[in-house]
Design a protein around this motif. Structure first.
Motif, mmCIF file in Angstrom:
data_model
loop_
_atom_site.group_PDB
_atom_site.id
_atom_site.type_symbol
_atom_site.label_atom_id
_atom_site.label_comp_id
_atom_site.label_asym_id
_atom_site.label_seq_id
_atom_site.Cartn_x
_atom_site.Cartn_y
_atom_site.Cartn_z
ATOM 1 N N ARG A 172 0.827 -1.201 0.000
ATOM 2 C CA ARG A 172 0.000 0.000 0.000
ATOM 3 C C ARG A 172 0.863 1.255 0.000
ATOM 4 N N CYS A 207 1.907 1.984 -3.529
ATOM 5 C CA CYS A 207 0.747 2.432 -4.310
ATOM 6 C C CYS A 207 0.348 3.852 -3.923
ATOM 7 N N ASP A 208 0.426 4.168 -2.656
ATOM 8 C CA ASP A 208 0.105 5.530 -2.214
ATOM 9 C C ASP A 208 1.110 6.532 -2.773
ATOM 10 N N ASN A 267 0.231 7.119 -6.349
ATOM 11 C CA ASN A 267 -0.975 7.935 -6.451
ATOM 12 C C ASN A 267 -0.651 9.404 -6.200
ATOM 13 N N TYR A 288 -5.347 1.458 -8.576
ATOM 14 C CA TYR A 288 -4.399 0.361 -8.414
ATOM 15 C C TYR A 288 -5.060 -0.837 -7.753
ATOM 16 N N SER A 294 -2.205 -7.713 -0.931
ATOM 17 C CA SER A 294 -2.213 -7.366 0.491
ATOM 18 C C SER A 294 -1.764 -8.577 1.310
ATOM 19 N N GLY A 338 -7.268 -2.972 -2.328
ATOM 20 C CA GLY A 338 -7.478 -1.706 -3.002
ATOM 21 C C GLY A 338 -8.921 -1.536 -3.421
#
Length: 285
Positions: free
Chosen positions: A29, A32-33, A36, A49, A53, A61
């Motif tokens: 995460r 991905c953050d 973003n 995305y 996990s 997501g």
């Protein structure tokens, strides 16, 4: 057919698409953050995305939640991704977002160490379209170089949909940087007049603007082509640089000034008079 409403609404327009940018080993995460946030810094609303996990032992997501486990597995399987991986998604009109999607792919590859920095990879880019639709005027226009020879020459111009006609244009790209660009030139007056006619320029306009070239062709200019190498870009790659201004002799700053040569400099009244030019400073409000 998924349950992600945003993409579903976007795909209601036939010209739209959803593109995926795979991110092997990017399944966290935090990564991905960061991606973003980077996308928002590039002027985008964000970057959708799906990531693996570890906490859930499944795909996570918002997109995965809306698609459901089965369809998410199908999407990620199609991309060849599994545990520890992620994928980012760009949606809309590809003509609008393709440059951003390319930047996202490069960002993913660089940040995840997927790019081998010690290799030179070359590729030929060929078969450029001769024409494109100008969305502002809704008319066919030249897409790149109007003086290139269309593939199929006059027969193609007379029988094919203009948007299906390809040109003899080509680039050499190394590691994402264009090193050489070239074309086989149009050397036939009849082909040139027809190509310009398709783009909305009548014979009188072509004769007025390019009459010298047409006359040269009428006197028998031979078929000719070539390419022009960007030596400074080649040196940039060999030097391991990413900014061309690091390897050129007189780089310009962001205001277009050459600080070493003190250029551009003020022009004298005498020089203006010789060229019959007068300046019109902007009116201060």
């Amino acid at each position: 057919g998924g349950g992600f409403g945003l993409f579903a609404r976007i795909l209601e327009d036939a010209k739209n698409a959803v593109w995926a940018v795979p991110a092997p080993k990017g399944g966290s995460r935090a990564f991905c953050d960061r991606m973003n946030s980077w996308a928002q810094g590039e002027g985008q609303p964000g970057l959708g995305y799906i990531f693996w996990s570890e906490d859930q032992g499944a795909w996570g997501g918002p997109i995965a939640k809306n698609l459901g486990a089965e369809k998410t597995d199908a999407v990620m399987g199609q991309l060849g991704l599994g545990q520890g991986d992620a994928a980012f998604f760009v949606a809309g009109d590809p003509k609008v977002f393709y440059k951003f999607a390319g930047s996202a792919r490069t960002k993913v590859g660089t940040d995840l160490g997927l790019v081998d920095e010690n290799r030179f990879e070359f590729v030929w880019i060929v078969d450029f379209p001769m024409f494109e639709m100008n969305e502002e005027t809704n008319h066919v226009d030249f897409s790149h170089n109007p003086f290139s020879m269309p593939q199929g020459e006059l027969e193609a111009l007379e029988t094919k949909d203009p948007l299906d006609i390809l040109a003899y244009q080509y680039d050499i790209v190394c590691n994402g940087y264009e090193l050489c660009s070239g074309a086989v030139r149009n050397h036939r007056p009849d082909v040139m007049l027809k190509a310009f006619d398709i783009a909305g320029y009548g014979p009188s306009v072509v004769e007025e603007q390019f009459g010298g070239m047409l006359n040269a062709f009428r006197h028998g200019a031979p078929p000719h082509g070539g390419l022009a190498p960007g030596i400074d870009r080649i040196v940039m790659l060999l030097a391991g640089q990413t900014a061309i201004r690091e390897v050129i002799a007189f780089p310009l700053n962001q205001q277009g000034q050459d600080l070493l040569m003190n250029a551009p400099s003020d022009v004298t009244d005498k020089q203006l008079k010789e060229l019959h030019i007068r300046t019109a400073p902007p009116i201060k409000v």
